[in-house]
Design an enzyme around this catalytic site. Structure first.
Site, PDB file in Angstrom:
ATOM      1  N   ALA A  70       4.190   1.333  -0.965  1.00  0.00           N
ATOM      2  CA  ALA A  70       5.402   1.135  -1.773  1.00  0.00           C
ATOM      3  C   ALA A  70       5.031   0.446  -3.063  1.00  0.00           C
ATOM      4  CB  ALA A  70       6.438   0.309  -1.006  1.00  0.00           C
ATOM      5  N   GLY A  71       4.558   1.240  -4.019  1.00  0.00           N
ATOM      6  CA  GLY A  71       4.149   0.675  -5.289  1.00  0.00           C
ATOM      7  C   GLY A  71       5.308   0.594  -6.256  1.00  0.00           C
TER       8      GLY A  71
ATOM      9  N   HIS B 288     -15.905   2.526 -34.019  1.00  0.00           N
ATOM     10  CA  HIS B 288     -17.103   1.685 -33.888  1.00  0.00           C
ATOM     11  C   HIS B 288     -18.354   2.483 -33.523  1.00  0.00           C
ATOM     12  CE1 HIS B 288     -14.335  -1.718 -33.936  1.00  0.00           C
ATOM     13  NE2 HIS B 288     -15.353  -2.549 -33.914  1.00  0.00           N
TER      14      HIS B 288
ATOM     15  N   GLN C  57     -12.953  10.092 -45.025  1.00  0.00           N
ATOM     16  CA  GLN C  57     -11.558  10.446 -44.777  1.00  0.00           C
ATOM     17  C   GLN C  57     -11.222  10.574 -43.299  1.00  0.00           C
ATOM     18  OE1 GLN C  57     -10.904  13.932 -47.206  1.00  0.00           O
ATOM     19  NE2 GLN C  57     -10.264  12.702 -48.972  1.00  0.00           N
TER      20      GLN C  57
ATOM     21  N   GLU D  26       4.273  -2.788 -13.476  1.00  0.00           N
ATOM     22  CA  GLU D  26       5.685  -2.808 -13.868  1.00  0.00           C
ATOM     23  C   GLU D  26       6.273  -1.395 -13.889  1.00  0.00           C
ATOM     24  OE1 GLU D  26       6.222  -5.803 -13.711  1.00  0.00           O
ATOM     25  OE2 GLU D  26       5.770  -7.006 -15.461  1.00  0.00           O
TER      26      GLU D  26
ATOM     27  N   PRO E  10       0.808  -1.223   0.000  1.00  0.00           N
ATOM     28  CA  PRO E  10       0.000   0.000   0.000  1.00  0.00           C
ATOM     29  C   PRO E  10       0.842   1.274   0.000  1.00  0.00           C
ATOM     30  CG  PRO E  10      -0.944  -1.622   1.482  1.00  0.00           C
ATOM     31  CD  PRO E  10       0.356  -2.192   1.016  1.00  0.00           C
TER      32      PRO E  10
END
Length: 406
Positions: free
Chosen positions: A141-142, A352, A293, A377, A139
């Protein structure tokens, strides 16, 4: 099967181009014919079905980056990223299922474990019998391991007692082994004081919380892990040294950043393919929207991002394998590619239109899934600090070198 390809030749330290081409083709076929048709099943059930897991294990995917000496396929990082770009084409839960075995957890053992530790664990990790989790994030120390608060204290008989709490730990609910980082002393002149321990999941005092409910990546499980007076023997200390932990974390994370960048490229390619297919068939006023376009401009931006990301990933992987750059290039690749895939996914939803906002449409899932890639990471902000700081330090170092010119 991939294992059959490897068995057909003499075991070697490296996989040659011919064998790797076969591995890549089989992985692509598995992803596109087996997993892609079941993406909605994975998302709705928040689970990768057992038969898919079994097939992945039989193919050797749980150990593709583990050396052949320990039962893996022995792919180097340049080959790893090609595989990752195929795995990124479908639900990211597939790759997550065996990602920690090959990546951040498994690589700690491969690069820093003792021979005894490798013998004890790597074969079962490579086969998928054991799922290994990388227990670093806390919590408080990420992205900065230096902030670890989990403690490990050595007893008079040589055992270690671990206390602390970890969060967002990938595969924790399935793990048989936690590669656990803990502080043994305050940082001092001798080192950062961070060690890494091999903690079997069934060790008394290990508590695995319920799986987290996340924005996306259904089927990829994470949870909190608590350690309360967890006792492990001296042999559980990775590398037999208290100061291996920080270096092991930094090395594994840097390697993992190149892999995550490649995964992002694979997902971006899928989003692009879905966009092109939709633009070519969906009509507005009787005209395929791909004829407009402004839609073509969005497709062009997607294609440009995917192409640039693919080239960058391959360059970073080559620099890692050669040893030319194992710090800045991984961060550059991860920063660009994870930001790029977010932009490509956003454009895919835009192409979409309203249908892109509907559940069970692939680009809607992709839009949610890829948001996490900018966080784990090491966040994009951490990557910028690594890159910028590294450039400044290099410039200062060069400035202090004596000038021997005329």
């Amino acid at each position: 099967m991939i294992s059959d390809v490897m068995a057909s030749g003499t075991p070697a330290a490296e996989v040659d181009d011919e064998d790797f081409a076969a591995i890549l083709q089989q992985t692509r076929q598995f992803v596109r014919t087996v997993v892609v048709p079941r993406e909605n099943e994975i998302a709705e059930g928040d689970l990768v079905p057992d038969d898919i897991r079994t097939q992945a294990a039989e193919m050797g995917l749980f150990g593709y980056a583990i050396p052949q000496a320990w039962g893996g396929l022995g792919l180097n990082l340049a080959q790893d990223v090609e595989l990752a770009m195929e795995l990124g084409y479908t639900s990211l839960a597939l790759r997550s299922m065996f990602g920690t075995n090959n990546g951040i957890a498994g690589q700690v053992l491969v690069n820093f474990g003792t021979d005894e530790q490798k013998s004890r664990w790597l074969a079962s990790i490579a086969s998928g019998e054991t799922t290994a989790s990388f227990a670093l994030t806390e919590p408080g120390a990420g992205s900065n391991p230096a902030g670890l608060r989990t403690r490990a204290e050595q007893t008079a008989d040589g055992d270690w007692i671990i206390n602390g709490r970890k969060c967002f730990i990938t595969n924790a609910p399935l793990a048989g082994l936690f590669v656990t980082f803990a502080r043994t002393r305050p940082a001092d002149a001798d080192g950062p004081g961070i060690a890494v321990f091999l903690v079997p999941a069934d060790t008394p005092g290990v508590q695995v919380g319920p799986k987290d409910k996340k924005m996306g990546q259904e089927g990829a499980w994470t949870s909190e892990v608590g350690f309360t007076d967890v006792r492990v023997p001296a042999a559980a200390l990775v590398g037999g040294s208290e100061d291996v932990g920080y270096r092991a974390a930094m090395t594994s994370l840097a390697r993992g950043r190149v892999h995550i960048a490649a995964l992002a490229v694979g997902t971006a390619q899928r989003a692009l393919d879905e966009s092109v297919a939709y633009a070519a068939t969906a009509t507005q006023g009787g005209t395929a929207i791909g004829e407009f376009q402004l839609v073509q401009a969005m497709l062009a931006d997607q294609q440009t991002g995917v192409s640039a990301g693919r080239a960058l990933v391959r360059d970073a992987a080559a620099k890692w394998v050669s040893g030319q750059d194992r710090r800045l290039a991984p961060s550059v690749a991860k920063l660009f590619c994870t930001e790029m895939v977010g932009n490509v996914a956003d454009l895919a939803v835009q192409v979409h239109g309203g249908s892109g906002y509907m559940r069970e449409v692939p680009v809607e899932r992709i839009y949610r899934d890829v948001r996490l890639l900018r966080l784990y990471e090491g966040t994009s902000e951490i990557q910028r600090l690594i890159i910028g700081g590294g450039l400044v330090r290099a410039a200062k170092k060069n400035a202090t070198k004596p000038n021997h010119g005329g």
